[in-house]
Enzyme design. Structure first.
Site, short mmCIF file in Angstrom:
data_model
loop_
_atom_site.label_atom_id
_atom_site.label_comp_id
_atom_site.label_asym_id
_atom_site.label_seq_id
_atom_site.Cartn_x
_atom_site.Cartn_y
_atom_site.Cartn_z
CG HIS A 1 21.86 9.11 0.81
ND1 HIS A 1 22.72 10.31 1.40
CD2 HIS A 1 21.47 10.23 -0.24
CE1 HIS A 1 22.46 11.41 1.12
NE2 HIS A 1 21.63 11.47 0.37
CD GLU B 1 12.88 0.92 -3.16
OE1 GLU B 1 12.22 1.46 -2.43
OE2 GLU B 1 14.03 0.58 -2.60
N GLY C 1 0.74 -1.09 -0.05
CA GLY C 1 0.04 -0.07 0.03
C GLY C 1 1.01 1.21 -0.01
CB ALA D 1 3.80 1.25 -6.75
NE ARG E 1 22.78 11.63 -3.26
CZ ARG E 1 21.26 11.80 -3.65
NH1 ARG E 1 20.97 10.71 -3.84
NH2 ARG E 1 20.67 12.88 -3.19
#
Lengths: 591, 264, 249
Positions: free
Chosen positions: A237, A389, A12, A15, A298
């Site tokens: 990250h 994802e 939920g 997407a 990055r």
């Protein structure tokens, strides 16, 4: 065949909710399954914004430029057709979200405001403060609640997807799921299912992902015959706040405002960081990259920090952490420009980053790979669709900031109608469509787990999995390390057979549910590790010092893993490059 | 080491929690708003009137008696008394009790200012309610009927307050009632949306504080006047005129209009 | 600062009908721990202070960064989010208990679905015509966005309801979160089409009138929503709507 197609959506987040809305709107019946109440899905964590080339700043931006940036940012590994479609739909998606009442930031005239983000030269990112993901998720959640109130959607919150129900021809006829309160196992019939279960951060132990992001559903489908594509592409990250329970993102803007990254020159230096004189500090980014210093791209920053900690053994107190120092900047400036993110650090770490250097480390952040899907978001299992994802389709070897929210909504908007179309022409199943057999298979797995007389604590196995994955399969990858990691996972799978549940009750048994997920995490871990082992090149987020260059001749290919003989088997697939010719990806030349 | 697996519960246990909003159902909105409104008008208005009237005690028994007489000379006074005082007051008090018993005060866990005020509004309300029952009974309905004998008002109250326990009760009730009223105005403004926003509520809080304090001080001053300023007030300063006497009754001054007495 | 262990007392309950018991734990101290990591340590080694084997504690959690709203519980008696509760800032022994106003599912996990039901009752959505491309939404002054955005930050943690003296079985009060969402959607240019319906819903039993203005909601809200302001504004709008209905319906 069915007059009203019945579709199951699993997950939920953005997407899943997008798909639900499209199906309900088209008159289909939807059952929505989610482990957590949908409003608590991981999409809520996205901060920055959502990309769409609306060109409201007179910069001459257009959807083809967005298309090019996305392909280039993904190091040409993404199939270009779906990316082209997604970027083309971007402006309409933003308009729709705006109409749904998302409190996007506004210009004085009352139009949508846009900001700049990584990997582009244009103001292309619409945003709602620093909580865009939360605002988008809520807007879609509200629309679904409306359909729910109208009886078009049935929510199964607190139910966990376990597997697809496949008939004798291998066609999906529904799902099996477990109620996380009563621990009841059930199968649910459906003409098609859409899997929108997000990323798999939990495989890496600690990540910026939420607790539910285990990749368990994707892995279960992979073990049932679905291809898992580009598993080796994991975005890390550079600046996350290491926490005892998870990694929390520290925005790049901290370095943008002058933050400096360093470690003590003496690895045994136990002094308070403020009292360590300049001469005893190692500003490794500034030393290694004199031109860009702390503002290197990055992936470069991520790799440098990793190297300092794991190859030089120079992490603070021997821990995987480096300092991100803002204390040389006056408080007033910090409060004016960075207050929001500094408060996060203060809240969760308990230190004031205006007085004490922040301790940061790169953190596993996003899963570019996922279930293989065609351009209609359908996996190779008929009737199983995937979006967001959880699928592999949009981001190639590296995702651009603020493209994830767009790809989730785009994926759901394609998968929903396509699943409807598919369901309408689906012939009736033979017999029971495999429901009884699947239920039995799941019941046996549960029985086995509950009666296992072993000694292994599942949480310890998980911790070891996370440590191995983080060490060998995130930022810098060596073939020897990847082999070691795979061997470790094989060992953990073996130890899993000896697992012991300290809680065998059949009511809201979270450790039992977790232990089920753990099996799937281990299986998917092997896909990631072996996929990385096979890709002897460096591309986007995948970096091997022994193979530092991109090798288009051999590896401009999608990695497809399938589950054969209890292990991943790999094949390579050509990438759709019909619109943009691959060219070298050199941010250092333009940055 | 593991705990034994208990048998699975036979069925999903029922979870009982607070029920959802009954959208558009019931009449509690009307009653609750009426409760809130009656606190301001007519009850609040009457309270102000009552305290101002009582303040006449500072001018002595005769002045007070004339004030009582004036009030009782209002047209339709009995209807006004029941319609604007007794009935609204009874409703406000009883519905207020109903509100109070349904709240679950938690200042022990969350000792915040607003939460204390929430509790204080209920406590002062109950104090005021208990006080008013006895006050109305003893001063309005029992003993000398003041509407018929306004001149006896001062003495009647003085006798009442000669009991130190009663004096204490009156002082406490005076404070509680003013508190309840002052915070009641503030609540009214906040809940009816007259003062949205932190700033507006804060400013209005000062206003209410001043009003409440002023009323309370006036009330306490009246008590002081009755008990200490004019001790030994005569039983009736406006004795009923003997039947058949035609005005003017007499040129000779009656004891109460004797300035020397008043000043005493 | 150099503590070796952390003392924790957890109120546990194996199922909704079961009796509650308190289990005591001592967890090895590490700097920077929060309550969720403490619960993770117990899962890793589910043994109480007396050495007796027990089970991992059941609790709700997801994002662990105070944005998903899952992990609200009573920590040292007070309702707050477990992820942002740092051990170093808590008095020991740390007591953990489930929220007291919601039915316990197990241990620290409670059922908070009443909030989502309430959001349905006030139609907390913008009734758009459809998801096809209908062009941009209406223009909206930044001042409106600046008022709406904080309200839209509500994470549905239900802490405002837990701390409210009026939110209980007797009143069935709707709670501050839903009232704030009503304001959010009434302020939206398109969402305002349902304004009257929402205001009527809020005048039902358990509606806005039950607010006692103790203001605990605004004190306890982990996201600092302007809840009392929303209640004031909606209080006025509901009243105006009721008066209109009285004369015009």
């Amino acid at each position: 065949m069915a007059a009203t197609p019945r579709i199951i959506v699993v997950g939920g987040g953005l997407a899943g909710l997008s798909a639900v809305i499209k199906i309900a709107e088209a008159g289909g019946k939807v059952d929505l399954f989610s482990i957590v109440p949908v409003k608590r899905s991981h999409s809520v964590c996205a901060q920055g914004g959502i990309n769409a080339a609306k060109n409201l700043k007179g910069e001459g931006d257009d959807v083809l430029k967005h298309f090019d940036d996305t392909i280039y940012g993904g190091d040409f590994l993404a199939n270009q057709t779906p990316v082209k479609q997604m970027t083309a739909q971007g402006p309409a998606i933003i308009d729709l979200l705006d109409r749904m009442g998302v409190p996007f930031n506004r210009t004085p005239e009352g139009l949508l405001d846009f900001r700049r983000f990584g990997g582009t030269l244009y103001h292309r990112t619409a945003f709602a403060g620093a909580t865009t993901g939360q605002q988008l998720l809520y807007a879609l959640d509200e629309q679904v609640r409306r359909f729910e109130a109208e009886g078009k959607v049935t929510k199964y919150e607190g139910w966990e997807f376990l597997s697809a129900v496949l008939d004798s021809k291998g066609v999906c006829r529904g799902i099996s799921a477990m109620d996380l309160r009563s621990m009841e196992l059930r199968t649910f019939p459906a003409d098609a299912i859409i899997v929108c279960t997000g990323g798999n951060g939990a495989i890496f132990g600690k990540s910026t992902n939420s607790v539910v992001c285990t990749g368990s559903a994707q892995s279960a489908l992979y073990q049932q015959g679905a291809y898992y594509a580009n598993g080796e592409f994991i975005q890390v990250h550079p600046t996350a706040i290491p926490g005892e329970d998870k990694l929390r993102l520290m925005s790049e803007s901290a370095r943008g405002e002058g933050g400096r990254v360093w470690v003590p020159k003496d690895k045994n230096d136990k002094r308070n960081p403020k009292s360590i004189p300049e001469g005893d500090r190692w500003y490794f980014l500034e030393e290694w990259y004199p031109k860009y210093g702390n503002l290197v791209p990055r992936d470069v920053a991520t790799r440098a920090i990793f190297k300092v900690v794991y190859e030089h053994g120079m992490g603070i107190d021997g821990q995987p952490m480096v300092y991100l120092d803002l204390t040389h900047i006056d408080r007033e400036t910090l409060n004016r420009k960075l207050e929001g993110i500094l408060e996060i650090y203060e809240k969760f770490v308990g230190d004031d980053p205006r007085d004490t250097p922040m301790k940061i480390f790169p953190g596993m952040h996003y899963t570019m790979g996922g279930l293989w899907v065609d351009f209609n978001q359908q996996t190779n299992i008929p009737g199983v669709f995937a979006a967001g994802e959880a699928d592999y389709s949009i981001h190639g070897a590296n995702r651009l900031g603020a493209n994830s929210l767009l790809s989730c909504i785009y994926g759901g908007f394609v998968a929903g109608p396509e699943a409807m179309k598919y369901a309408k022409s689906l012939p009736a199943p033979e017999g029971d469509g495999g429901h009884v057999a699947e239920l039995k298979r799941q019941q046996e797995f549960n029985k086995l787990l509950l009666n296992n007389p072993g000694t292994e604590n599942p949480f310890k196995i998980w911790r070891e999995l996370g440590e191995t994955m983080t060490k060998h399969a995130t930022i810098i990858r060596y073939n020897a390390g990847l082999d070691e990691a795979d061997a470790k996972i094989v060992e953990l799978l073996e130890r899993y057979r000896n697992v012991n549940l300290s809680d065998k009750s059949q009511w809201a048994n979270t450790s039992f549910a977790f232990t089920r997920q753990l099996w799937n995490m281990l299986q998917l871990g092997r896909v990631i590790v072996q996929g990385a082992r096979l890709r002897d090149e460096s591309r986007g987020a995948h970096y091997k010092p022994d193979f530092p260059d991109r090798n288009d001749e051999k590896f401009l290919k999608t990695t497809k893993a399938s589950f054969k003989d209890e292990a991943p088997a790999f094949e390579l697939e050509e990438v759709d490059i019909q619109y943009i010719k691959p060219r070298p990806r050199r941010y250092d030349a333009t940055a | 080491m593991a705990t034994a697996a208990p048998p699975a519960p036979p069925a999903t246990p029922q979870l009982h929690g607070v029920q959802p909003l009954r959208a558009g159902e019931g009449n509690s909105y009307l009653w609750r708003k009426l409760h809130s409104l009656t606190g301001i008008v007519p009850i609040g208005a009457f309270l102000v009137e009552h305290i101002i009237s009582n303040f006449e005690t500072l001018n002595g028994p005769l002045a007070y008696a004339q004030q009582v007489k004036f009030l009782n000379s209002l047209p339709l006074v009995r209807i006004l008394e029941w319609g604007l005082i007794f009935i609204p007051l009874a409703f406000h008090a009883l519905y207020g009790l109903f509100i109070a018993v349904r709240g679950r005060s938690n200042v022990n866990v969350y000792p915040w200012a607003g939460n204390w005020m929430y509790l204080s509004q209920r406590v002062t309300g109950v104090i005021a309610f208990l006080y008013i029952i006895q006050h109305v009974w003893r001063q309005r309905f029992a003993g000398v009927s003041l509407p018929e004998n306004p001149g006896a008002a001062f003495h009647k109250v003085q006798v009442e307050l000669s009991n130190p326990w009663m004096l204490a009760i009156y002082v406490v009730a005076m404070i509680a009632t003013s508190w309840h009223f002052a915070y009641g105005i503030w609540l009214f403004a906040a809940k009816w949306g007259i003062t949205p926003g932190e700033k507006a509520r804060k400013k209005f809080g000062y206003v209410c504080g001043v009003v409440g304090t002023a009323l309370c001080l006036m009330g306490l001053a009246s008590i002081w006047a009755v008990v200490y300023k004019y001790p030994n007030a005569p039983e009736n300063v406006l004795p009923e005129q003997p039947a058949g006497v035609v005005l003017p009754a007499s040129q000779t001054s009656s004891p109460i209009s004797d300035p020397s007495f008043v000043q005493k | 600062m150099a503590q070796s262990t952390i003392k924790v007392e957890i109120k546990r309950q194996s199922s909704p009908g079961a009796a509650a018991v308190t289990e005591k734990f001592e967890i090895p101290y590490r700097p920077g721990m929060n309550i969720t990591s403490l619960l993770g340590e117990i899962a890793l080694n589910p043994v109480d202070v007396a050495g007796k084997a027990t089970t991992p504690v059941t609790y709700d959690s997801n994002c662990l960064e105070e944005i998903c709203g899952s992990c609200a519980m009573l920590i040292n008696g007070k309702a707050r989010m477990a992820c942002s509760a740092l051990v170093d800032k808590l008095e020991q022994p740390i007591t953990l208990a489930p929220l007291s106003k919601f039915p316990v599912v197990r241990d620290l996990a409670v059922d908070r679905s009443v909030l989502f039901e309430n959001l349905k009752k006030v139609k907390a959505w913008v009734p758009i015509d459809g998801t096809y491309d209908l062009g941009p939404g209406p223009k909206q002054a930044p001042q409106i966005q600046e008022q709406r955005y904080p309200l839209s930050n509500c994470i549905s943690c239900t802490i405002c309801m837990e701390v409210c003296p009026q939110f209980n079985d007797a009143t069935g009060f709707v709670g501050a979160a839903t009232i704030a969402q009503t304001k959010l959607f009434n302020m939206d240019p398109s969402g305002s089409v349902l304004k009257e319906e929402r205001l009527r819903a809020l005048a039902g039993d358990g509606g806005i009138q039950e607010c006692g203005f103790a203001q605990n909601c605004v004190q306890a809200c982990p996201k600092q929503l302007p809840l009392t302001e929303a209640i004031s504004d909606m209080g006025r709008d509901v009243f105006v709507q009721q008066v209109k209905d009285l004369f015009a319906r």
